[in-house]
Design an enzyme around this catalytic site. Structure first.
Site, PDB file in Angstrom:
ATOM      1  N   GLY A 272      30.716 -15.415  -9.411  1.00 37.92           N
ATOM      2  CA  GLY A 272      30.196 -16.491 -10.257  1.00 37.92           C
ATOM      3  C   GLY A 272      31.219 -17.487 -10.757  1.00 37.92           C
ATOM      4  N   GLU A 315      33.766 -10.223  -7.182  1.00 35.59           N
ATOM      5  CA  GLU A 315      33.085 -10.635  -5.946  1.00 35.59           C
ATOM      6  C   GLU A 315      32.918 -12.144  -5.851  1.00 35.59           C
ATOM      7  OE1 GLU A 315      30.151  -6.720  -5.842  1.00 35.59           O
ATOM      8  OE2 GLU A 315      29.443  -8.550  -6.778  1.00 35.59           O
ATOM      9  N   PRO A 316      34.003 -12.871  -5.676  1.00 36.60           N
ATOM     10  CA  PRO A 316      33.877 -14.336  -5.629  1.00 36.60           C
ATOM     11  C   PRO A 316      33.335 -14.817  -4.276  1.00 36.60           C
ATOM     12  CG  PRO A 316      36.204 -13.631  -5.743  1.00 36.60           C
ATOM     13  CD  PRO A 316      35.384 -12.415  -5.474  1.00 36.60           C
ATOM     14  N   GLY A 317      32.183 -15.439  -4.283  1.00 34.08           N
ATOM     15  CA  GLY A 317      31.610 -16.002  -3.057  1.00 34.08           C
ATOM     16  C   GLY A 317      31.882 -17.496  -3.000  1.00 34.08           C
ATOM     17  N   ARG A 359      20.352 -27.028  -2.319  1.00 29.96           N
ATOM     18  CA  ARG A 359      20.727 -26.818  -3.720  1.00 29.96           C
ATOM     19  C   ARG A 359      20.338 -27.958  -4.666  1.00 29.96           C
ATOM     20  NH1 ARG A 359      25.339 -26.252  -5.295  1.00 29.96           N
ATOM     21  NH2 ARG A 359      24.928 -24.763  -6.941  1.00 29.96           N
ATOM     22  N   TYR A 363      18.074 -26.414  -7.446  1.00 30.91           N
ATOM     23  CA  TYR A 363      18.693 -26.190  -8.764  1.00 30.91           C
ATOM     24  C   TYR A 363      19.122 -27.483  -9.441  1.00 30.91           C
ATOM     25  CZ  TYR A 363      20.022 -21.810  -6.270  1.00 30.91           C
ATOM     26  OH  TYR A 363      20.060 -20.678  -5.519  1.00 30.91           O
ATOM     27  N   CYS A 390      10.098 -35.032   4.751  1.00 34.17           N
ATOM     28  CA  CYS A 390       8.887 -35.596   4.156  1.00 34.17           C
ATOM     29  C   CYS A 390       8.678 -34.999   2.775  1.00 34.17           C
ATOM     30  CB  CYS A 390       7.692 -35.297   5.037  1.00 34.17           C
ATOM     31  SG  CYS A 390       7.954 -35.854   6.697  1.00 34.17           S
ATOM     32  N   TYR A 420      26.468 -21.540   0.179  1.00 35.38           N
ATOM     33  CA  TYR A 420      25.029 -21.752   0.013  1.00 35.38           C
ATOM     34  C   TYR A 420      24.542 -23.044   0.659  1.00 35.38           C
ATOM     35  CZ  TYR A 420      26.277 -18.114  -3.256  1.00 35.38           C
ATOM     36  OH  TYR A 420      26.807 -16.979  -3.801  1.00 35.38           O
TER      37      TYR A 420
HETATM   38  C1  LIG Z   1      25.684 -13.980  -5.558  1.00 31.33           C
HETATM   39  C2  LIG Z   1      26.497 -12.816  -5.937  1.00 31.33           C
HETATM   40  C3  LIG Z   1      27.894 -12.913  -5.954  1.00 31.33           C
HETATM   41  C4  LIG Z   1      28.641 -14.187  -5.653  1.00 31.33           C
HETATM   42  O1  LIG Z   1      28.405 -15.197  -6.562  1.00 31.33           O
HETATM   43  P1  LIG Z   1      29.232 -16.563  -6.464  1.00 31.33           P
HETATM   44  O2  LIG Z   1      28.637 -17.434  -7.505  1.00 31.33           O
HETATM   45  O3  LIG Z   1      29.023 -17.101  -5.083  1.00 31.33           O
HETATM   46  O4  LIG Z   1      30.665 -16.223  -6.706  1.00 31.33           O
HETATM   47  C5  LIG Z   1      28.609 -11.776  -6.267  1.00 31.33           C
HETATM   48  N1  LIG Z   1      27.997 -10.610  -6.554  1.00 31.33           N
HETATM   49  C6  LIG Z   1      26.647 -10.478  -6.534  1.00 31.33           C
HETATM   50  C7  LIG Z   1      26.039  -9.181  -6.845  1.00 31.33           C
HETATM   51  C8  LIG Z   1      25.857 -11.577  -6.228  1.00 31.33           C
HETATM   52  O5  LIG Z   1      24.537 -11.448  -6.228  1.00 31.33           O
END
Ligand SMILES: *Cc1c(COP(=O)(O)O)cnc(C)c1O
Length: 467
Positions: A272, A315-317, A359, A363, A390, A420
């Site tokens: 996050g 868990e940085p995505g 997105r 959002y 459309c 995303y």
């Molecule tokens: C979506 C998610 C993430 C990654 O979130 P980011 O905002 O992309 O960093 C990490 N852990 C869990 C469990 C998630 O659902």
């Protein structure tokens, strides 16, 4: 108006390096990515196209893995630290190969994600599986992978315990289980809220005691090994206090469990971490400062509770892959639309839209766009970048300042689309999804192929039966 417009202009890479991949430069009158001018990239590979800067991705992954290992280094009386890439942000074997080589683990949440991670060569000991509704097939693959199954299956509900235990027993293995805890802390943007209430599909409530009951229940099964506790509190979070608050609450549970004789060796604080999407965003906190803040919050709380510091993972995505990628679009129709206040807005249509970036529609997410194929010469005007779908909500950038002479054939670059973007893309209106092109490591190469129209037509059972 002109000041507002200046604020709505996309900053160039030299002005806001945090908005662009590392290789992005505006040189000789156009944007280059991985040393290649956008006119050449679009000319050769078509548009829209996601362009992913591979060395930038490696750099970000290396930084996350390193700062977690350093700040939680067990030499400081800590339990070690690690970073898992949340693969849902952008899943591809190449991305997995690069981030794992850089030292990150991988978080998955479906059979497809788990299979891609394993087939890409990720070490099962550094893979996690999430999900509020995991299938037996997903659990079977997770438990049977490698020599002892994947590192952690994150249990999300009370009834999952017996299911995971039964599958592990059937496979003759001990499944490593974490529990997903809802701590009451929710965050996103600048502020966070902390309550004792939970009204969402994910996780086990701390406040009601559900989390503790499930952790204790896990102890009843020979085929389960309890690894620790997990929480994920939101996305695009800037306020680090939210993580500290959530970590403190989780450690309260760890203490509670310890008092019951249950050891908890790992704490996962989820993902996050915020990134930059527009020139208006503040610069994000560096991974080093984030890890340091988390380490001090965890250490202090452990001291207060008399706990040994557990291994801590995150868990940085988005913050791993988001800034690595720029979407390049070709401009089509340009239309001036009068507004109620007597001013006007330029509607600039591009050759993609909500099918390659949902997105903004989903959002109200903000992005920005830079005229990328030439130096702007005319004055700035208020513009909106829209797609070709459309749907009037098919917006790529709500408000952006572009040169008044933007015209058909120009190339627009939208930065920070790595997370995303492709992952949430669709075939709405029977559009083919764009490919992801890797740059910066040798010649440009496809990481994800662009879809062909035939890929879509082939799925039409009736059309297929006619051939
Ligand atoms: C979506 C998610 C993430 C990654 O979130 P980011 O905002 O992309 O960093 C990490 N852990 C869990 C469990 C998630 O659902």
């Amino acid at each position: 108006m002109s000041l507002d417009l200046e604020n709505l202009r996309a900053p160039k890479p030299t002005e806001r390096p945090d908005l662009w991949p590392w290789s992005a430069k505006f040189a000789d009158g156009e944007l280059t990515l991985g040393g290649l001018p956008v006119t050449k990239l679009v000319g050769q590979y078509g548009s829209p196209v996601y362009v992913l800067d591979e060395p930038d991705l490696v750099g970000r992954a290396t930084v996350w893995a390193t700062v977690m290992a350093e700040e939680f280094w067990d030499g400081y009386g800590m339990g070690g630290g690690s970073a898992y890439y949340a693969a849902k942000a952008m899943m591809s074997a190449r991305v997995i190969e690069l981030v794992t080589a850089a030292g990150m683990g991988v978080d998955t949440a479906s059979l497809g994600e788990l299979t891609t991670a394993l087939n890409a060569g990720a070490d099962p000991n550094m893979i996690g599986l999430h999900g509020n509704n995991k299938s037996d097939e997903e659990l079977r693959l997770a438990i049977s992978a490698g020599e002892r199954g994947i590192a952690r299956i994150v249990i999300d509900s009370a009834d999952e315990v017996a299911r995971v235990a039964a599958i592990a027993e059937e496979l003759g293995r001990k499944a490593r289980a974490m529990i997903r805890v809802t701590t009451g802390v929710h965050a996103g943007g600048h502020e966070f809220i902390a309550t004792a209430h939970e009204d969402q599909k994910f996780g086990l409530s701390l406040a009601t005691g559900a989390a503790k009951r499930v952790a204790l229940d896990i102890q009843n099964y020979e085929s389960l090994e309890f690894v620790g506790v997990h929480s994920h509190i939101g996305s695009q979070i800037r306020d680090l206090d939210a993580f500290s608050e959530s970590a403190g609450r989780l450690l309260g549970l760890v203490k509670d469990l310890q008092d019951e004789g249950v050891a908890c060796n790992e704490l996962d604080l989820g993902g996050g971490y915020a990134i930059t999407y527009t020139g208006k965003d503040p610069e994000p906190t560096s991974p080093k400062d984030i890890a340091r803040a988390l380490a001090s919050a965890v250490r202090n709380k452990c001291e207060e509770l008399g706990l040994k510091v557990p291994h801590v993972s995150i868990e940085p995505g988005r913050s791993t892959v988001g800034p690595t990628t720029v979407t390049l679009y070709r401009v089509g129709t340009v239309k001036e639309v009068p507004l109620e206040d007597g001013k006007s807005r330029l509607y600039v249509s591009v050759d993609g839209g909500m099918s390659d970036n949902i997105r903004p529609a989903l959002y109200e997410a903000d992005y920005t766009a830079l005229l990328a194929n030439r130096e702007a010469s005319s004055a700035l005007v208020l513009a909106r970048i829209v797609g070709k779908h459309c749907e009037s909500g098919d917006i790529v950038v709500h408000d952006v300042a572009l040169p008044a002479d933007v015209k058909r054939g120009d190339i627009l670059a939208v930065p920070a689309t790595g997370a995303y973007g492709h992952a949430m893309s669709s075939n709405y209106n029977m559009l083919t999804r764009p490919g992801t092109l890797g740059v910066g490591t040798g010649d440009p190469h496809w990481i994800i192929y662009p879809e062909k129209l035939s890929d879509l037509l082939d799925r039409d059972a009736y059309l297929a039966s006619k051939n």
